[in-house]
Motif scaffolding. Structure first.
Motif, mmCIF file in Angstrom:
data_model
loop_
_atom_site.group_PDB
_atom_site.id
_atom_site.type_symbol
_atom_site.label_atom_id
_atom_site.label_comp_id
_atom_site.label_asym_id
_atom_site.label_seq_id
_atom_site.Cartn_x
_atom_site.Cartn_y
_atom_site.Cartn_z
ATOM 1 N N SER A 130 3.690 67.046 -6.829
ATOM 2 C CA SER A 130 3.489 68.428 -7.294
ATOM 3 C C SER A 130 2.618 68.491 -8.547
ATOM 4 O O SER A 130 2.757 69.405 -9.353
ATOM 5 C CB SER A 130 4.844 69.080 -7.582
ATOM 6 O OG SER A 130 5.481 68.447 -8.688
ATOM 7 N N ALA A 131 1.714 67.555 -8.729
ATOM 8 C CA ALA A 131 0.958 67.475 -9.981
ATOM 9 C C ALA A 131 0.236 68.768 -10.354
ATOM 10 O O ALA A 131 0.334 69.213 -11.508
ATOM 11 C CB ALA A 131 -0.036 66.313 -9.920
ATOM 12 N N PRO A 132 -0.502 69.415 -9.446
ATOM 13 C CA PRO A 132 -1.200 70.639 -9.860
ATOM 14 C C PRO A 132 -0.230 71.758 -10.264
ATOM 15 O O PRO A 132 -0.415 72.400 -11.299
ATOM 16 C CB PRO A 132 -2.013 71.029 -8.620
ATOM 17 C CG PRO A 132 -2.112 69.788 -7.809
ATOM 18 C CD PRO A 132 -0.839 69.041 -8.053
ATOM 19 N N TYR A 133 0.775 71.982 -9.450
ATOM 20 C CA TYR A 133 1.742 73.045 -9.734
ATOM 21 C C TYR A 133 2.488 72.762 -11.031
ATOM 22 O O TYR A 133 2.601 73.614 -11.917
ATOM 23 C CB TYR A 133 2.721 73.172 -8.567
ATOM 24 C CG TYR A 133 3.695 74.318 -8.708
ATOM 25 C CD1 TYR A 133 3.323 75.612 -8.364
ATOM 26 C CD2 TYR A 133 4.997 74.116 -9.174
ATOM 27 C CE1 TYR A 133 4.215 76.672 -8.483
ATOM 28 C CE2 TYR A 133 5.886 75.154 -9.303
ATOM 29 C CZ TYR A 133 5.490 76.441 -8.957
ATOM 30 O OH TYR A 133 6.370 77.486 -9.091
ATOM 31 N N THR A 134 3.003 71.547 -11.169
ATOM 32 C CA THR A 134 3.760 71.187 -12.356
ATOM 33 C C THR A 134 2.907 71.290 -13.611
ATOM 34 O O THR A 134 3.347 71.825 -14.636
ATOM 35 C CB THR A 134 4.319 69.758 -12.214
ATOM 36 O OG1 THR A 134 5.288 69.747 -11.171
ATOM 37 C CG2 THR A 134 4.957 69.284 -13.498
ATOM 38 N N SER A 135 1.685 70.799 -13.544
ATOM 39 C CA SER A 135 0.808 70.827 -14.714
ATOM 40 C C SER A 135 0.514 72.254 -15.157
ATOM 41 O O SER A 135 0.541 72.572 -16.355
ATOM 42 C CB SER A 135 -0.497 70.105 -14.399
ATOM 43 O OG SER A 135 -0.272 68.750 -14.083
#
Length: 253
Positions: A155-160
């Motif tokens: 979930s890197a984009p969402y989490t970031s």
């Protein structure tokens, strides 16, 4: 209407055509607000408005990633209502649940533009309107996520972006103080919407196993936002977490 009659408050909800945005828009309408519905899909916005016949809605198709589209939205709000009391920055998206090394630049950019640049553009336009209106001031509420501090795998984009929204919330709180503009954030865990249907069949856990998770009715999120919105500007909910009680969050990972 007499001069002493209270003026109807105006709220704007982005991503109002479905999910949490629709639930919050309807909740604010039920609480007596005139609600501006913003989103990419005109038919979905109209569907939201049709769920409360006779209520005051204004549907404005908008792409929050486009500065010109956002400016047109706020120009329309000013032209029709003359002011804005509440902005709920809700429009958001995610990317494919894959390891970050498999994501394309285009997928990353889409999430960043929607989840971070969109709220910034809307906040900027709202502050310009709120600081100059009379009575002065207003409230901005950002839709964050518990994923900002307790992410799922892939979930890197969402989490970031949701982590960055917290910084935007704090900066807006500071920059808005001189103009009676309050800013808070609601972090949501497992509200049942079109985007979270996969929760029922299984989502990745920290150990990469799949597990079905409990969800909650999005109306509970709407009730929380209505409470935040209804406070006098001398008080503010800076951060609130609303989550499905039995979801794996406390102690997750």
């Amino acid at each position: 209407m007499s001069q002493d009659a209270p003026q109807q408050k105006i709220a704007l909800v982005t991503g109002a055509g479905s999910g949490v945005g629709r639930a919050v828009a309807l909740g604010l309408s039920e609480a007596g607000y005139a609600v501006v519905l913003a989103g990419r899909r005109p038919d979905a916005l109209q569907d939201t408005a049709d769920r409360r016949p006779g209520a005051t809605f204004l549907c404005v198709p908008t792409d929050v990633t486009d500065p010109a589209s956002v400016q047109a939205l706020f120009d329309r709000v000013k032209d029709v209502f003359g002011r804005l009391d509440v902005l709920f920055n809700n429009a958001g998206t995610g990317a494919r649940p894959v390891p970050m090394y498999e994501l394309s630049y285009e997928e990353w950019r889409k999430v960043v533009d929607t989840n971070l640049t969109g709220p910034f553009l809307c906040t900027q336009a709202a502050m310009r309107l709120m600081k100059d209106q009379s009575p002065r001031g207003g409230r901005i509420i950002n839709n964050g996520s518990i994923s900002a501090t307790a992410p799922r795998p892939y979930s890197a984009p969402y989490t970031s972006t949701k982590h960055a929204v917290t910084g935007l919330t704090k900066s807006t709180s500071l920059d808005g103080r001189a103009y009676d503009i309050a800013c808070g954030q609601i972090d949501i865990g497992n509200a049942e919407t079109e985007m979270t249907q996969r929760m029922k069949s299984g989502v990745p856990q920290a150990d990469l196993t799949l597990k079905a998770e409990p969800v909650m009715d999005a109306k509970h999120v709407a009730d929380a936002v209505v409470y935040m919105a209804g406070l006098p500007l001398e008080a503010n909910v800076q951060f609130m977490t609303v989550m499905a009680t039995k979801m794996p969050f406390v102690g997750r990972g």
